[in-house]
Design a protein around this motif. Sequence first.
Motif, short mmCIF file in Angstrom:
data_model
loop_
_atom_site.label_atom_id
_atom_site.label_comp_id
_atom_site.label_asym_id
_atom_site.label_seq_id
_atom_site.Cartn_x
_atom_site.Cartn_y
_atom_site.Cartn_z
N UNK A 45 0.81 -1.35 -0.03
CA UNK A 45 0.21 -0.01 0.00
C UNK A 45 1.00 1.29 -0.04
N UNK A 46 0.20 2.42 -0.32
CA UNK A 46 1.07 3.74 -0.32
C UNK A 46 1.58 3.91 1.08
N UNK A 47 2.96 4.15 1.07
CA UNK A 47 3.54 4.52 2.29
C UNK A 47 3.79 3.46 3.27
N UNK A 48 3.74 2.14 2.70
CA UNK A 48 3.95 1.16 3.53
C UNK A 48 5.02 0.05 3.02
N UNK A 49 5.47 -0.74 3.97
CA UNK A 49 6.51 -1.61 3.57
C UNK A 49 6.44 -3.07 4.11
N UNK A 50 6.63 -3.89 3.23
CA UNK A 50 6.40 -5.35 3.69
C UNK A 50 7.59 -6.14 3.44
N UNK A 51 8.42 -6.16 4.01
CA UNK A 51 9.67 -7.10 4.06
C UNK A 51 9.41 -8.22 4.72
N UNK A 52 10.38 -9.31 3.86
CA UNK A 52 10.35 -10.70 4.49
C UNK A 52 11.52 -11.34 4.66
N UNK A 53 11.95 -12.14 5.68
CA UNK A 53 13.17 -12.89 5.63
C UNK A 53 13.17 -14.41 5.82
N UNK A 54 13.87 -14.88 5.57
CA UNK A 54 13.84 -16.47 5.54
C UNK A 54 15.06 -17.27 5.63
N UNK A 55 15.15 -18.33 6.44
CA UNK A 55 16.42 -19.24 6.53
C UNK A 55 15.92 -20.46 6.59
N UNK A 56 16.42 -21.43 5.40
CA UNK A 56 16.15 -22.90 5.41
C UNK A 56 17.29 -23.68 5.59
N UNK A 57 17.37 -24.71 6.27
CA UNK A 57 18.54 -25.56 6.89
C UNK A 57 18.12 -27.03 6.62
N UNK A 58 18.62 -27.65 5.42
CA UNK A 58 18.39 -29.20 5.49
C UNK A 58 19.46 -29.77 6.34
N UNK A 59 18.89 -31.06 6.88
CA UNK A 59 19.80 -32.06 7.56
C UNK A 59 19.87 -33.03 6.76
N UNK A 60 20.99 -34.11 6.99
CA UNK A 60 21.04 -35.24 6.29
C UNK A 60 19.91 -36.54 6.70
N UNK A 61 19.57 -36.31 8.06
CA UNK A 61 18.73 -37.31 8.78
C UNK A 61 17.21 -36.62 9.24
N UNK A 62 17.37 -35.56 9.47
CA UNK A 62 16.09 -35.13 10.49
C UNK A 62 15.11 -34.30 9.64
N UNK A 63 15.23 -34.36 8.40
CA UNK A 63 14.47 -33.21 7.65
C UNK A 63 14.95 -31.74 7.44
N UNK A 64 14.19 -30.94 7.32
CA UNK A 64 14.60 -29.53 6.89
C UNK A 64 13.94 -28.58 7.91
N UNK A 65 14.67 -27.80 8.37
CA UNK A 65 14.02 -26.63 9.35
C UNK A 65 14.30 -25.47 8.69
N UNK A 66 13.17 -24.52 9.14
CA UNK A 66 13.26 -23.06 8.63
C UNK A 66 12.78 -22.15 9.59
N UNK A 67 13.10 -21.04 9.48
CA UNK A 67 12.67 -19.87 10.42
C UNK A 67 12.45 -18.61 9.22
N UNK A 68 11.36 -17.69 9.39
CA UNK A 68 10.90 -16.68 8.46
C UNK A 68 10.29 -15.65 9.34
N UNK A 69 10.60 -14.29 8.85
CA UNK A 69 9.74 -13.40 9.66
C UNK A 69 9.25 -12.32 8.36
N UNK A 70 7.72 -12.08 8.49
CA UNK A 70 7.29 -11.04 7.74
C UNK A 70 6.57 -9.97 8.46
#
Length: 269
Positions: A45-70
């Motif tokens: 929207x006008x005069x607004x900002x919408x940033x997003x940040x994300x990190x994804x970390x795969x492992x060999x045995x225990x699946x994939x973990x992620x963290x993100x902020x919007x």
Amino acid sequence: MGARALAMGQCAMLSFSEAVHVSNNPASISNAEHITLSYFYTELLERSSNPGYGLVMPTNRYGVFGVSLFQLKSGELRSRDENGTETGTFTAEKNHLLLSYGQYINDKFSFGFNAKFVSESVGTYESPIQNVGIDAALSYYPHFSYTYIKNLAVGIVTDNIVKPQVKLSQTTEYLPMEVRFVAEDRFDFTNSNLTIVGNMAYLENAEYKSFFGIEYGYKLIAVLTGLYDGNPSFGGGINLFGFIANYSYASYSNTPLSKFNGFSISYQF
């Protein structure tokens, strides 16, 4: 959601490319092969900002973990009394923190979920985190032998299967639940590839929405286009030295959003 998904009609994707896409489909991170760091930015929207940040970390045995902020941060908005007289200005802010996990059950099924923490503020009203919301997704890869559908995959994504609570005044509200059915296919050629994806979404207010996207990649570059409920979008991308940059442009008729741009950049370690 990332510029790739935004350019492809806001589709929930089954393939993985951007760590910020977990907001659309947490099961997609089960396909991540490298640690991926992503940043996404648009001005909804006008005069607004919408940033997003994300990190994804795969492992060999225990699946994939992620963290993100919007985040959604407004500029100064005008406040008025019951007579319509301007009384001053205020700001608004919304934050969504997601903790994500994805894993393959076997060679045909994968799943994922988000634990979602939501906080909001509008002027002097604040709604701190009230309860944890949950998103859940399941993907199926049949591995057909027929050439044109050998990469076909389908999935289901439920956003807010457990609804986050927002309370800015005496009234308590909950973010609505949405269920998406996803189909995605990929065609590989000598120096290029073509990805086609479609979504059909059902919102709990009995409203249906459709999403459609196409991505054509040639060597290091990609061209993207899509439709969100009949509204067009398009964009482009480049993949170079581990960096993936995407740009998107969307146009919405009869909404306050109208037209806006977005870009994201990711690095795969």
